[in-house]
Design a protein around this motif. Sequence first.
Motif, PDB file in Angstrom:
ATOM      1  N   LEU A  44      -0.043   5.102  23.110  1.00  0.00           N
ATOM      2  CA  LEU A  44      -0.645   4.812  21.819  1.00  0.00           C
ATOM      3  C   LEU A  44      -0.405   6.048  20.956  1.00  0.00           C
ATOM      4  O   LEU A  44      -1.062   7.074  21.133  1.00  0.00           O
ATOM      5  CB  LEU A  44      -2.142   4.529  21.965  1.00  0.00           C
ATOM      6  N   VAL A  45       0.566   5.957  20.047  1.00  0.00           N
ATOM      7  CA  VAL A  45       0.975   7.103  19.250  1.00  0.00           C
ATOM      8  C   VAL A  45      -0.226   7.664  18.482  1.00  0.00           C
ATOM      9  O   VAL A  45      -0.970   6.927  17.848  1.00  0.00           O
ATOM     10  CB  VAL A  45       2.107   6.710  18.277  1.00  0.00           C
ATOM     11  N   GLY A  46      -0.420   8.964  18.593  1.00  0.00           N
ATOM     12  CA  GLY A  46      -1.530   9.627  17.930  1.00  0.00           C
ATOM     13  C   GLY A  46      -2.796   9.658  18.773  1.00  0.00           C
ATOM     14  O   GLY A  46      -3.729  10.380  18.450  1.00  0.00           O
ATOM     15  N   PHE A  47      -2.850   8.864  19.833  1.00  0.00           N
ATOM     16  CA  PHE A  47      -4.035   8.831  20.697  1.00  0.00           C
ATOM     17  C   PHE A  47      -3.728   9.434  22.059  1.00  0.00           C
ATOM     18  O   PHE A  47      -4.381  10.373  22.497  1.00  0.00           O
ATOM     19  CB  PHE A  47      -4.559   7.401  20.847  1.00  0.00           C
ATOM     20  N   GLY A  48      -2.741   8.867  22.753  1.00  0.00           N
ATOM     21  CA  GLY A  48      -2.390   9.393  24.063  1.00  0.00           C
ATOM     22  C   GLY A  48      -1.622   8.391  24.896  1.00  0.00           C
ATOM     23  O   GLY A  48      -1.264   7.316  24.419  1.00  0.00           O
ATOM     24  N   SER A  49      -1.383   8.757  26.152  1.00  0.00           N
ATOM     25  CA  SER A  49      -0.608   7.924  27.059  1.00  0.00           C
ATOM     26  C   SER A  49      -1.347   7.723  28.376  1.00  0.00           C
ATOM     27  O   SER A  49      -1.906   8.665  28.926  1.00  0.00           O
ATOM     28  CB  SER A  49       0.738   8.583  27.366  1.00  0.00           C
ATOM     29  N   PHE A  50      -1.317   6.501  28.848  1.00  0.00           N
ATOM     30  CA  PHE A  50      -1.819   6.166  30.178  1.00  0.00           C
ATOM     31  C   PHE A  50      -0.601   6.035  31.071  1.00  0.00           C
ATOM     32  O   PHE A  50       0.399   5.435  30.686  1.00  0.00           O
ATOM     33  CB  PHE A  50      -2.571   4.829  30.162  1.00  0.00           C
ATOM     34  N   TYR A  51      -0.667   6.585  32.275  1.00  0.00           N
ATOM     35  CA  TYR A  51       0.441   6.483  33.209  1.00  0.00           C
ATOM     36  C   TYR A  51      -0.089   6.523  34.627  1.00  0.00           C
ATOM     37  O   TYR A  51      -1.263   6.816  34.854  1.00  0.00           O
ATOM     38  CB  TYR A  51       1.475   7.592  32.967  1.00  0.00           C
ATOM     39  N   VAL A  52       0.781   6.207  35.577  1.00  0.00           N
ATOM     40  CA  VAL A  52       0.397   6.188  36.984  1.00  0.00           C
ATOM     41  C   VAL A  52       0.922   7.457  37.649  1.00  0.00           C
ATOM     42  O   VAL A  52       2.111   7.762  37.563  1.00  0.00           O
ATOM     43  CB  VAL A  52       0.959   4.945  37.709  1.00  0.00           C
ATOM     44  N   GLY A  53       0.017   8.192  38.274  1.00  0.00           N
ATOM     45  CA  GLY A  53       0.392   9.379  39.028  1.00  0.00           C
ATOM     46  C   GLY A  53       0.333   9.081  40.509  1.00  0.00           C
ATOM     47  O   GLY A  53      -0.226   8.069  40.930  1.00  0.00           O
ATOM     48  N   LYS A  54       0.927   9.945  41.289  1.00  0.00           N
ATOM     49  CA  LYS A  54       0.922   9.760  42.741  1.00  0.00           C
ATOM     50  C   LYS A  54       0.153  10.895  43.387  1.00  0.00           C
ATOM     51  O   LYS A  54       0.349  12.056  43.039  1.00  0.00           O
ATOM     52  CB  LYS A  54       2.350   9.718  43.273  1.00  0.00           C
ATOM     53  N   ARG A  55      -0.714  10.547  44.294  1.00  0.00           N
ATOM     54  CA  ARG A  55      -1.466  11.531  45.069  1.00  0.00           C
ATOM     55  C   ARG A  55      -0.943  11.486  46.498  1.00  0.00           C
ATOM     56  O   ARG A  55      -0.925  10.432  47.123  1.00  0.00           O
ATOM     57  CB  ARG A  55      -2.956  11.195  45.032  1.00  0.00           C
ATOM     58  N   ALA A  56      -0.507  12.611  46.985  1.00  0.00           N
ATOM     59  CA  ALA A  56       0.081  12.684  48.325  1.00  0.00           C
ATOM     60  C   ALA A  56      -0.987  12.510  49.404  1.00  0.00           C
ATOM     61  O   ALA A  56      -2.177  12.756  49.165  1.00  0.00           O
ATOM     62  CB  ALA A  56       0.775  14.030  48.515  1.00  0.00           C
ATOM     63  N   ALA A  57      -0.552  12.090  50.578  1.00  0.00           N
ATOM     64  CA  ALA A  57      -1.458  11.986  51.728  1.00  0.00           C
ATOM     65  C   ALA A  57      -1.910  13.400  52.089  1.00  0.00           C
ATOM     66  O   ALA A  57      -1.169  14.368  51.934  1.00  0.00           O
ATOM     67  CB  ALA A  57      -0.750  11.337  52.903  1.00  0.00           C
TER      68      ALA A  57
END
Length: 90
Positions: A44-57
């Motif tokens: 969302l330009v001007g607001f931010g970005s949602f994304y998927v991160g990875k958490r290691a075992a």
Amino acid sequence: MNKSELIEAIAASADISKAAAGRALDATVDAVKKALKKGDDVTLVGFGSFYVGKRAARTGRNPRTGASIKIKAAKVPKFRAGKGLKDAIN
């Protein structure tokens, strides 16, 4: 601010009913969830970005017993604030 307060703010700002604002908010949240589940980013330009991160075992500890436990790898939702949002709060 909780969900009902956000719905009231949306309704007042957009001059729509609270019911319509609630449906719009729910639809937005559902669309973000579906996009993240597919692996897409939501920007969302001007607001931010949602994304998927990875958490290691990793290995953790049970605080009650002190026993080692294995924690599985996981995908986690993340948010990165955009310049407009950062500027608005500073």
